[in-house]
Design an enzyme around this catalytic site. Structure first.
Site, PDB file in Angstrom:
ATOM      1  N   ASN A 115      56.717  98.303  79.670  1.00  0.00           N
ATOM      2  CA  ASN A 115      56.292  97.120  78.920  1.00  0.00           C
ATOM      3  C   ASN A 115      56.334  95.878  79.801  1.00  0.00           C
ATOM      4  OD1 ASN A 115      56.189  98.901  76.819  1.00  0.00           O
ATOM      5  ND2 ASN A 115      58.140  98.286  75.948  1.00  0.00           N
TER       6      ASN A 115
ATOM      7  N   HIS B 181      55.234  98.255  85.353  1.00  0.00           N
ATOM      8  CA  HIS B 181      53.882  97.682  85.294  1.00  0.00           C
ATOM      9  C   HIS B 181      53.868  96.165  85.509  1.00  0.00           C
ATOM     10  CE1 HIS B 181      52.538 101.434  82.847  1.00  0.00           C
ATOM     11  NE2 HIS B 181      52.347 101.606  84.135  1.00  0.00           N
TER      12      HIS B 181
ATOM     13  N   CYS C  39      48.527  84.797  92.809  1.00  0.00           N
ATOM     14  CA  CYS C  39      47.234  84.463  93.393  1.00  0.00           C
ATOM     15  C   CYS C  39      46.712  85.667  94.166  1.00  0.00           C
ATOM     16  CB  CYS C  39      47.384  83.262  94.323  1.00  0.00           C
ATOM     17  SG  CYS C  39      45.852  82.882  95.193  1.00  0.00           S
TER      18      CYS C  39
ATOM     19  N   CYS D 133      45.428  78.592  91.520  1.00  0.00           N
ATOM     20  CA  CYS D 133      46.551  78.587  92.462  1.00  0.00           C
ATOM     21  C   CYS D 133      46.807  77.159  92.957  1.00  0.00           C
ATOM     22  CB  CYS D 133      46.237  79.499  93.635  1.00  0.00           C
ATOM     23  SG  CYS D 133      47.491  79.472  94.915  1.00  0.00           S
TER      24      CYS D 133
ATOM     25  N   CYS E 242      45.942  77.341  96.974  1.00  0.00           N
ATOM     26  CA  CYS E 242      44.607  77.566  97.559  1.00  0.00           C
ATOM     27  C   CYS E 242      43.465  77.440  96.542  1.00  0.00           C
ATOM     28  CB  CYS E 242      44.559  78.922  98.243  1.00  0.00           C
ATOM     29  SG  CYS E 242      44.462  80.296  97.088  1.00  0.00           S
TER      30      CYS E 242
ATOM     31  N   THR F 272      57.842 106.163  74.103  1.00  0.00           N
ATOM     32  CA  THR F 272      56.824 106.390  75.125  1.00  0.00           C
ATOM     33  C   THR F 272      56.293 107.806  75.001  1.00  0.00           C
ATOM     34  OG1 THR F 272      56.375 106.426  77.504  1.00  0.00           O
ATOM     35  CG2 THR F 272      58.636 106.907  76.849  1.00  0.00           C
TER      36      THR F 272
ATOM     37  N   ASN G  78      61.146 109.215  69.447  1.00  0.00           N
ATOM     38  CA  ASN G  78      59.771 108.862  69.114  1.00  0.00           C
ATOM     39  C   ASN G  78      59.524 109.144  67.645  1.00  0.00           C
ATOM     40  OD1 ASN G  78      58.198 107.740  71.253  1.00  0.00           O
ATOM     41  ND2 ASN G  78      58.110 109.731  72.286  1.00  0.00           N
TER      42      ASN G  78
END
Ligand code: ZN
Length: 249
Positions: free
Chosen positions: A104, A121, A129, A150, A153, A191, A216
């Protein structure tokens, strides 16, 4: 065996294990009001998943960003950790759980008080950036104009979570695979094992000899392949019971 006996058996195994690692997915945050991506109530039923495709995002950030802002920043901000997040944090504090690997990006484990969280993840608290790799914390100010740019840049910033077509953050991946090696028990919460390569981590743990305990609401791809104890029910209820059992020991 009824569910009470199963929870009792799981608690015995967890209490006697040296190294317990939790592995969580979308199911644990559903009761905090965060919809999963997939399934009947899933985000992808109403939103085109291409907004998180890295190539599409790079070409059309002005299409992706307003939806990303609404789903991942406005909605997530209103969500609170639930009993399951809180029970996992308490078990870590009691020295029972060594680490939480989560798929998550909602930050709810940390907000519940968990310290050792591996975000497989990535996360939604910072932006990165794509040009110069500068990272920027998410604030109302930075999100007031989308796409955000950014400060160094001026290229478009991307949420620092994994998009389709991107690889898993190296450090989170290597630490997760180390957990799979070290753990005697892997506690799967909410999951279903459909997302690769994340789903390979519990498989790895099993192959190194860990006992797999799964919580679950429905059977998953783990249930028929690697799960040793299946605790069927909502993660809030089962985790509350499990924590209660473990606190009696
Ligand atoms: Zn930059």
């Amino acid at each position: 065996m009824n569910i009470k006996d199963e929870i009792h058996r799981a608690a015995e195994i967890i209490a006697s294990a040296k190294h317990v690692t939790a592995f969580t997915g979308a199911g644990i945050s559903v009761e905090s009001g965060i919809p999963p991506f997939r399934g009947k109530q899933g985000i992808w039923n109403t939103v085109d998943p291409q907004i998180l495709d890295i190539t599409f995002f790079q070409q059309h950030p002005e299409v992706s960003w307003p939806l990303i802002k609404e789903i991942f920043f406005n909605r997530f901000r209103d969500a609170e950790p639930n009993t399951a997040h809180i029970a996992l944090a308490a078990l870590e504090q009691q020295g029972i759980i060594k680490a939480i690997i989560t798929q998550n990006i909602d930050g709810l484990h940390q907000r519940a008080g968990s310290k050792h969280v591996l975000e497989f993840h990535g996360n939604s608290h910072q932006l990165v950036c794509l040009q110069c790799r500068e990272t920027v914390c998410v604030t109302d100010k930075i999100l007031s104009n989308v796409p955000p740019r950014c400060p160094r840049c001026n290229a478009v910033l991307k949420p620092d979570f994994v998009f389709f077509g991107e690889s898993i953050p190296e450090l989170a991946a290597s630490r997760s695979y180390k957990e799979a090696k070290d753990a005697n028990v892997f506690l799967l919460v909410g999951t279903t094992g459909l997302i690769q390569p994340a789903s390979l981590v519990p498989m790895d743990a099993k192959s190194y000899g860990a006992t797999i305990i799964e919580i679950n609401t429905e059977h998953s791809s783990y249930t028929r392949s690697i799960t040793d104890i299946f605790l069927q029910g909502r993660s809030t209820e089962i985790m509350k019971e499990l924590h209660h059992e473990l606190s009696m020991k």
